[in-house]
Structures are given as structure tokens and as C-alpha cells.
Enzyme design. Structure first.
Site, PDB file in Angstrom:
ATOM      1  N   ASP A   1      12.115 -16.601 -13.940  1.00  0.00           N
ATOM      2  CA  ASP A   1      10.861 -17.195 -13.470  1.00  0.00           C
ATOM      3  C   ASP A   1       9.812 -16.163 -13.089  1.00  0.00           C
ATOM      4  O   ASP A   1       8.825 -16.485 -12.456  1.00  0.00           O
ATOM      5  CB  ASP A   1      11.134 -18.109 -12.276  1.00  0.00           C
ATOM      6  CG  ASP A   1      11.657 -17.341 -11.068  1.00  0.00           C
ATOM      7  OD1 ASP A   1      11.848 -17.965 -10.019  1.00  0.00           O
ATOM      8  OD2 ASP A   1      11.857 -16.122 -11.182  1.00  0.00           O
ATOM      9  N   ASN A   2      10.028 -14.889 -13.453  1.00  0.00           N
ATOM     10  CA  ASN A   2       8.972 -13.920 -13.181  1.00  0.00           C
ATOM     11  C   ASN A   2       9.043 -12.755 -14.163  1.00  0.00           C
ATOM     12  O   ASN A   2      10.080 -12.468 -14.749  1.00  0.00           O
ATOM     13  CB  ASN A   2       9.069 -13.425 -11.729  1.00  0.00           C
ATOM     14  CG  ASN A   2      10.273 -12.552 -11.504  1.00  0.00           C
ATOM     15  OD1 ASN A   2      10.222 -11.338 -11.694  1.00  0.00           O
ATOM     16  ND2 ASN A   2      11.386 -13.151 -11.143  1.00  0.00           N
TER      17      ASN A   2
ATOM     18  N   CYS B   1     -13.131  -5.995  -0.642  1.00  0.00           N
ATOM     19  CA  CYS B   1     -14.425  -6.300  -0.030  1.00  0.00           C
ATOM     20  C   CYS B   1     -14.772  -7.779  -0.163  1.00  0.00           C
ATOM     21  O   CYS B   1     -15.401  -8.359   0.710  1.00  0.00           O
ATOM     22  CB  CYS B   1     -15.533  -5.460  -0.664  1.00  0.00           C
ATOM     23  SG  CYS B   1     -15.506  -3.789  -0.061  1.00  0.00           S
TER      24      CYS B   1
END
Lengths: 520, 349
Positions: free
Chosen positions: A38-39, A94
């Protein structure tokens, strides 16, 4: 489904730490591997292992109605390969800190807040209490800017500002609210007023920079209260203080909470880009006085360390009663309100913050089916690349593309062709006798492949370099040299060492097949 | 039938929301509610039937009726994972019931052991969708005609060895929605980006639902395409051969009352080739269209092919019932030998 099938269930994670179990012998005992991971990280790791041991691999994955399949056949096709930097686009710092413009930004910000306030803060305090000197040393070693933040935070946990009871938690949560949704915004506007122009005369607040407005706390506003209730309870939890959901009780506590007046400072620098932020960090423009002060205060650990132990919280999105999602949704939506970004309901917030991947049974079935069709081909021993198919499908539309797999990455070394699947396989122990020495290994390669090794690498470590004074290494066994250079003994379970050579015959070539050395 | 669903139970229970969470995030709550109000009939519980049953039960339809009069044989167990290997001699639908129901207790799963041919018209009218596998051509045509009149969605599918197909008839007017990214018109007053501002900005996170309609023809018409005219002949090159293979296999099924069986390979193969010649000749086409060895690849049901076709067919049923996303129009052919999946339309233009 089929009693004739032999199934063994393993519940181990497949990663470098489990190579004791899933080592050379394990892989060599397999005909192939089917991956339903799954990854990407796990896929890349497994792929590497299969290439190393030359095992066929079936791989597939789904994302909603989309699916993909890949068949990897040793010496015939490409492998899964290196991870592509695709899906997880990191949000610039940022943007998160000062200029969000999408709900994803405020959700990530809320998530980061959670991690910082309720997990890292508590973990750092515990690490400090366990070993003050070591903790200080490690923290300072990470750079002064980071150290200042961390130590300030730890001091807050062990020093005078530590909450004594539930009322303190409510007070803290209210002041947090004021800081995040009023003061910080006011400060930002002080540095960049709404009518600010850039150096080229254009409005500063335009495009992706949405001009924020501060919020005023209202105890009758549901979201404001949601934030305070969740934040206070979570804050209480890390200090072992019991909280409550009683809104009216909390409101009466709030009436007596003192909110210090806030005046924006002109000395605060707000960074517009991540690059600016980095440069500021490296320039060393920070309050070294305060850093030294904190170091002194924290140099001797408090006497009652045990009582000061904190309880870090791990984010759990699926429990609706733990305040975690309550915090995320409120924190994110309040910030969204600051910046006039459309808010998201709990369901949507959970989806984005929890990085949930939608999954349906039909795509899974189709992908599994396609992978298994390739299984038959592997079993039948097909050697033509045109026999195999890798696929991309999307069941939501008319998309079903099955194509021939690509061939493996190929490269030249000293005018000879090699592919991803090639290696120099060396039996380090001849006839179960003594292991060969480094010198003998070099000789073996020279004699068998007519290639002269000028340097040899094991990971980042240099095993041998013709230019350096490595003569003594030549008479040591190969595994001894590896131990010498890595400063660790070669583990018993390790059968194969993978080394990368540089050859005199082709000094400049970038890719070289590895030397796979069987040490046992 | 579909419009009536809105009146029934329009609230999803917490239990359902939790169970279906991962798919609701994909197709939305509206779609899930529609699924939740649909009753589906599934005829035929061989390999493909089992896959479709699994997919629809997991998707969360209101009810699924498994209709099959046949008994479990040794061959059934090869590609049918809902039937325990010990269930030989039992009725296929009955034998599949327990594992099927176990997949999702929130769906009403029923087993019916009657022959589909003996079912009266009224029987079919209680469903929102009907899915026919392992049925004869005549039955499929009849049921399709009946259901289309009552706005019931019809699906047909089969797997023959490495080959599989599915067909759908969603009626003359099938309404659905598609989710498309919203096109944001650029602001004309404060644009400071120059050339970039002229491009309509597509925000991938903002989507809008577009209503569409699709029209389907009957199975009868789809199968009786005329190949003798010039226009048809010119499109032959782009036509998947599987369409003709389907005709041959359906004719075999009608003539022999069963599908080609490995036990009688030689005889069946000879008959298949004969049927190929007859069918293609009747269509005015060359028998070369289906190569000599085609017989080798259409016996029995291959499990992975059932999974692929079952996945596609299952998703088509979900799409039709939820009225979301563009349906395949009107055939999907999968060839496990060539490694190809094709959606194509057969019928009047």
C-alpha cells in the site's frame, strides 16, 4: 477456496530490519513474488530485493477506480525501479506558515500544530527528563535555531508555566486561540498591510497571497468554542490533567481568563519564500543570549522528574471521541476564516488530513485478475517480452490500456553490454573452505571478466581504492574488510554482500553491475 | 424504479457510513444511498457470477438474489470462490449463500434454485437491475426486452476460457452525472500575471457535477448488426474479433445446452469450428476472421479472467444504479491471450 494450496502466514514488516528472516535463502526458495502493498517505499524495497535475487515479481495497486499492474521478469523486463516523486507534493513552508490559500494548507497547518503541541513537546520533555545532559547535547548539535525552539518548549513543560489544573488548560487554550487567530495575523498585517505594494508597484496581497483578517474571540461561536474545548482537553491530557466537554462550565472559566494585550512589533521578520527562511536560519541571527539562558536553566534536571513525565499523543483520526479530529477541524477552519478560504466539514477534513485513499472492491478485483493472468505466463515460462502485459485501467471511464512491458535499463561498461539484471556473482567460500581475501577477489574478477578493479564500495564505505594505501586490506578476508570499514561485524544471517566496483578499463562510466559476493 | 428510491430510507446509518467510508469518499453519499436502495438479480453462479456477487455485496446494494438451478460440480470449484469444496451435489446458489452473506451482513442475500426460464415476467420486475450470466441468447434477449420496458437496467456477461465479455442495456434514456474539474474564469480587473492570467484556471480541487444522458439499444439489436453493407465491412478492421467469438459461443450454448467442456474437448472443438463457419457465413463474413486455434482458448472459466470481467461488470452495475460516471457503451471485451480490454459499441448509430 482450495485445500490443496499451502499457505503460510507471516506477520512481519518487509524492510531492512527483517532481512534476518527474509534473506538470501528465503528469496532463493521462491519462484516469484506477488506484491499487494500500500505504499511506494515498500514497493521500491521489495523490488530491490527481487532484482538482487533475480525473482519474478507481480505488482499492482489501486486508487479509487484507477488501477495499475506491472510484471517484472528477470533478464527480460524493467523492474519497478526508483520511486517517482509524484503524489506527495510537499507544501512550501512559507505557504503553511503565512500564506495559505487552500483548505489543504490550513489542514496541514492544523496537523502540524497537533504534532508540535501534543506530541513533540511531550516527547521532548520526556527525553530531557530521562537524560538531561545527553538531550541538551543532541539538541544543540542540530543547530542553534532549532535548539532555541526546542529548549524554549521544554522549559515551558518543566518550568513555571506548567499547568497546575484544568483551569490553567482552559486558559492556555484561550491564549493559544488569541495568538494563532488574532495576534499572529495582526503581526503579519503589521509587516504587510492590506494596501502594501511590492517593489514593482503591484499589490502585495494578490494571487496566491490572500490578505488575512484577525478574528475576535466569541464564546458563543461554535467553532471558537470547539477549538478551545479540544485544545484544552488535549493540553490537559499531555500533563495528565482531566478535562471536560461541559461547554457552559468552560465558558465561565473563560470569563476569568486574562488575555494579555498585544501590540505588533516592527522588528519581526516574516519570510516570503522558503529560501529566505533557510538563509535566515543559516545567518545565525538569533537570540544567543536566550539560548544560553535556557541551557543554564535546563542544565540541572528538576528534582521531581517522575512527577513531570508527560504523555505524548499519537494522532488517531478514526476515534470520534478523542478530540483529535475536533481539534484539526476547528483549527483548520478558523485559519481558513482568517484567510477567507472556504471551510471544510469534518468528513472532508478527515479525508484530506488523514490522507485517506478511497478503495472499492471492483478495481481491486480487476487488478488482481490482471496480475494473475501474468502469473500463468510466468509459470508457463514465457521468454518473449511480447507475451507479457502491464496495465493501466480506470473503471470510471473507458480506459483499459494493456501494453508490453519495457526492457530493462541497459548500459555499457568497457564496451560490453549489461542490463539491470546483470551482476558479477562470486562465491566467496570455495568448497566451504576459507573465505577469499580482498586481493583474491580482485584477481578473480580480473581473470574471469578481464576487468581491473580500481575501487570498491560497500554502500557509502570505501572497501578499496588503488590510489590509497590499502595494501594491508588485500590480505584480509573480504568480510573482514567490510567489518573494518563499516565498524560492524557482518551479521551471521547475511549471506550476500553487494559491492560496487570501479574499473580501470572504464573509469568514467556511471552505472556498473554490482559484485554480489556470497559470504556463506 | 430508480426515482422511487429517494423516498425510502434517505438517511444512512452510522454503521453504514463507517463500513462504506472508503467508497463514499470516491463516489459520494448520494451514490451510496442509491446503491443502498437497489435490489439486484444475479443469474448464474459460476466463476463470473461469484465475482459479480462479491463486488455488489461489498458495494452495499439493498438486496442481491442469486438465481441458479445447477448443481455444484468439481469444475465449479476452480473459479468459484464462494462455494466450499465440500459442497458438491448441492445447488450452486444455495452453496454460495453463506460466504456471500458473510461478506456484508447489511445486504439481503437470497438464493433461488429455480430455472431462470421458468420465471414469470413479474419476477424480474421487483429488481432495479438484472445481471445475466450463463444464460442462453434467447433468454437474454427476452429478459432484456421485458426489463427495458420497465426501466430496469440489464447486464449480461460470460467468461469462456481466456475470453470474457459484458454487455449493458441501460435503456433509451439513462441519466447520470459526471464530476469534472471546475473551470474558473480569470479575473479581468486585477490580473497581474500577464499571459498566464488569460488561461482559464482549472482548480483541481473544485469540481462541478455535469448532468448527461446516454441512450442504449437492446441486446437483440446489438447482436443482429448487419455486416453485409459496405459501411459495416469497412469498419470490420476496427472491430474486436471477440464480438464474433461471442456469437459462436452463444450458438454453441443454444445447440448443446451447455458451454464447451474440457472433458469433450475434441468433439466440442470440432463443433465450435463448424459453428464458426456457419455463423460467419450467415453474416456474410470470412471464416478466417476467427483463426483455427481459437478453440484452444475458450474452454472453462479462468479465475483471473472472471476477476477482471467481474470487476468491470460490477463497476458498471454500480455506476448505473448510482447514476454516476459515464457507463461503458455497450460492450466490454477482455482477451487474456492477447492481453487486451476493449470497450466498443454495437448497434444503430
Amino acid at each position: 477456496m482450495n485445500p490443496n494450496m499451502n499457505i503460510t502466514a507471516h506477520q512481519n514488516r518487509l524492510d531492512p530490519d527483517s532481512e534476518q528472516v527474509y534473506g538470501h535463502n528465503f528469496f532463493m526458495g521462491l519462484d516469484g513474488v506477488a506484491a499487494a502493498l500500500d505504499n511506494v517505499e515498500a514497493r521500491v524495497y521489495l523490488d530491490g530485493r527481487c532484482v538482487q535475487h533475480k525473482r519474478a515479481m507481480l505488482e499492482g495497486g489501486t486508487l479509487g477506480s484507477k488501477g495499475h499492474t506491472l510484471v517484472v521478469v528477470p533478464h527480460l523486463t524493467e523492474s519497478y525501479g526508483l520511486a517517482e516523486t509524484g503524489s506527495q507534493n510537499a507544501i512550501p513552508l512559507c505557504t503553511l506558515k503565512n500564506f495559505p490559500h487552500r483548505i489543504e494548507h490550513t489542514l496541514q497547518w492544523a496537523r502540524d500544530q497537533f504534532e508540535g503541541l501534543y506530541k513533540q513537546a511531550a516527547e521532548n520533555v520526556n527525553l530531557y527528563l530521562r537524560d538531561a545532559a545527553g538531550f541538551l547535547e543532541r539538541t544543540l548539535g542540530r543547530g542553534e535555531a532549532e535548539a532555541l525552539e526546542v529548549l524554549e518548549c521544554v522549559w515551558g513543560g518543566v518550568g513555571g508555566q506548567r499547568p497546575q489544573g484544568w483551569k490553567d488548560c482552559v486558559g492556555w487554550a484561550r491564549r493559544q486561540w488569541e495568538t494563532l487567530y488574532n495576534n499572529d495575523i495582526a503581526q503579519l498585517l503589521h509587516c504587510f498591510p492590506s494596501d502594501q505594494l511590492t517593489s514593482s508597484g503591484l499589490p502585495f496581497w494578490s494571487g496566491a497571497k490572500r490578505c488575512p483578517h484577525p478574528l475576535t474571540f466569541d464564546p458563543n461561536n461554535t467553532t471558537h468554542m470547539d477549538y478551545v474545548v479540544a485544545a484544552a482537553n488535549l493540553y490537559g491530557q499531555i500533563y495528565g490533567i482531566v478535562g471536560t466537554r461541559d461547554c457552559s462550565a468552560i465558558r465561565s472559566v473563560l470569563e476569568r481568563v486574562h488575555i494579555p494585550a498585544f501590540t505588533p512589533k516592527s522588528t519581526v521578520k516574516i519570510h516570503l519564500t522558503d529560501k529566505e527562511m533557510e538563509e535566515e536560519r543559516e545567518s545565525g541571527n538569533l537570540d544567543t543570549g536566550r539560548l544560553e539562558e535556557l541551557q543554564k536553566k535546563l542544565s540541572s534536571p528538576p528534582v521531581n522528574s517522575a512527577a513531570l513525565q508527560m504523555h505524548p499523543i499519537d494522532f488517531e483520526k478514526d476515534d470520534d471521541n478523542n478530540f483529535h479530529m475536533d481539534y484539526i477541524v476547528a483549527a483548520s477552519n478558523l485559519r481558513a476564516e482568517n484567510y477567507d478560504i472556504p471551510t471544510a466539514d469534518r468528513h472532508k477534513s478527515k479525508l484530506i488530513a488523514g490522507r485517506i485513499i478511497p478503495a472499492i472492491a471492483t478495481t481491486t478485483a480487476a487488478v488482481a485478475g490482471l496480475m494473475c493472468v501474468e502469473l500463468y505466463k510466468l509459470v508457463q515460462g514465457h521468454r518473449k517480452i511480447s507475451s507479457y502485459r502491464s496495465g493501466y485501467i480506470n473503471l470510471a471511464v473507458q480506459y483499459c490500456v494493456l501494453s508490453e512491458p519495457l526492457g530493462p535499463q541497459r548500459f555499457m561498461v568497457a564496451e560490453k553490454k549489461y542490463s539491470l539484471w546483470d551482476d558479477f556473482l562470486v562465491n566467496g567460500r570455495r568448497d566451504r573452505g576459507q573465505e577469499m581475501t580482498l586481493g583474491e577477489l580482485l584477481q578473480h574478477i580480473k581473470q574471469t571478466y578481464n576487468l581491473e578493479i580500481t575501487s570498491l564500495f560497500y554502500g557509502n564505505a570505501v572497501l578499496y581504492n588503488a590510489g590509497s594505501n590499502h595494501k594491508e586490506r588485500l590480505v584480509k578476508s573480504v568480510s573482514d574488510v567490510v567489518s573494518l570499514v563499516t565498524k560492524i561485524e557482518v551479521p551471521q544471517h547475511m549471506h550476500m554482500l553487494e559491492m560496487f566496483p570501479s574499473f580501470a578499463e572504464d573509469e568514467d562510466c556511471e552505472t556498473v553491475p554490482p559484485i554480489r559476493y556470497l559470504v556463506r | 424504479m430508480i426515482d422511487m428510491i429517494e423516498k425510502e430510507e434517505s438517511i444512512i446509518s452510522e454503521e453504514e457510513a463507517a463500513q462504506y467510508d472508503r467508497q463514499i469518499r470516491l463516489w459520494g453519499l448520494e451514490a451510496q444511498k442509491r446503491l443502498r436502495g437497489s435490489r439486484v438479480l444475479l443469474v448464474g453462479l459460476r466463476g463470473l457470477g461469484a465475482e459479480v456477487a462479491k463486488n455488489l455485496i461489498l458495494a452495499g446494494v439493498k438486496g442481491l438474489t442469486l438465481l441458479d438451478h445447477e448443481q455444484v460440480t468439481e469444475e465449479s470449484c476452480r473459479a468459484q470462490f464462494l462455494i466450499p469444496v465440500t459442497a458438491q451435489g448441492q445447488n450452486r446458489a444455495q452453496a454460495s449463500l453463506e460466504r456471500a452473506q458473510y461478506l456484508n451482513p447489511m445486504v439481503e442475500v437470497k438464493a433461488d434454485t429455480d430455472r431462470v426460464e421458468t420465471k414469470p415476467d413479474e419476477f424480474f420486475l421487483q429488481f432495479e437491475a438484472v445481471c445475466l450470466t450463463g444464460c442462453s441468447r434467447d433468454l437474454m434477449v427476452r429478459v432484456d426486452q421485458l426489463c427495458a420496458q420497465h426501466n430496469i437496467k440489464v447486464f449480461c456477461g460470460d467468461v469462456f476460457g481466456y475470453h470474457g465479455y459484458m454487455f449493458s442495456d441501460l435503456g433509451q434514456e439513462h441519466n447520470y452525472v459526471e464530476e469534472k474539474p471546475k473551470v474558473v474564469k480569470p479575473k479581468t480587473e486585477k490580473s497581474n500575471d500577464g499571459p498566464e492570467a488569460k488561461k482559464p484556471k482549472v482548480d483541481p480541487n473544485e469540481t462541478t457535477m455535469i448532468k448527461k444522458t446516454a441512450s442504449f439499444c437492446s441486446l437483440k439489436v446489438a447482436l443482429e448488426v448487419d455486416w453485409t453493407n459496405e459501411k459495416a465491412k469497412s469498419s470490420l478492421k476496427r472491430t474486436p474479433v471477440d464480438y464474433f467469438l461471442l456469437h459462436v459461443l452463444l450458438k454453441f450454448r443454444t445447440d448443446k445446452g451447455r458451454d464447451p467442456h474440457p472433458e469433450s474437448f475434441e468433439a466440442d472443438a470440432t463443433l465450435l469450428r463448424q459453428i464458426r463457419d456457419d455463423v460467419l457465413e450467415a453474416m456474410g463474413l470470412s471464416s478466417e476472421l476467427l483463426p483455427h486455434d481459437f478453440v484452444s482458448y475458450c474452454f472453462s472459466e479462468m479465475a483471473p479472467v472472471c476477476a477482471v470481467v467481474g470487476g468491470v461488470l460490477g463497476q458498471e452495475v454500480v455506476k448505473a444504479l448510482s447514476q454516476r460516471d459515464a457507463p461503458h457503451k455497450n460492450f466490454f471485451f477482455f482477451d487474456g491471450m492477447k492481453g487486451s480490454g476493449v470497450v466498443d459499441y454495437f448497434g444503430p448509430k
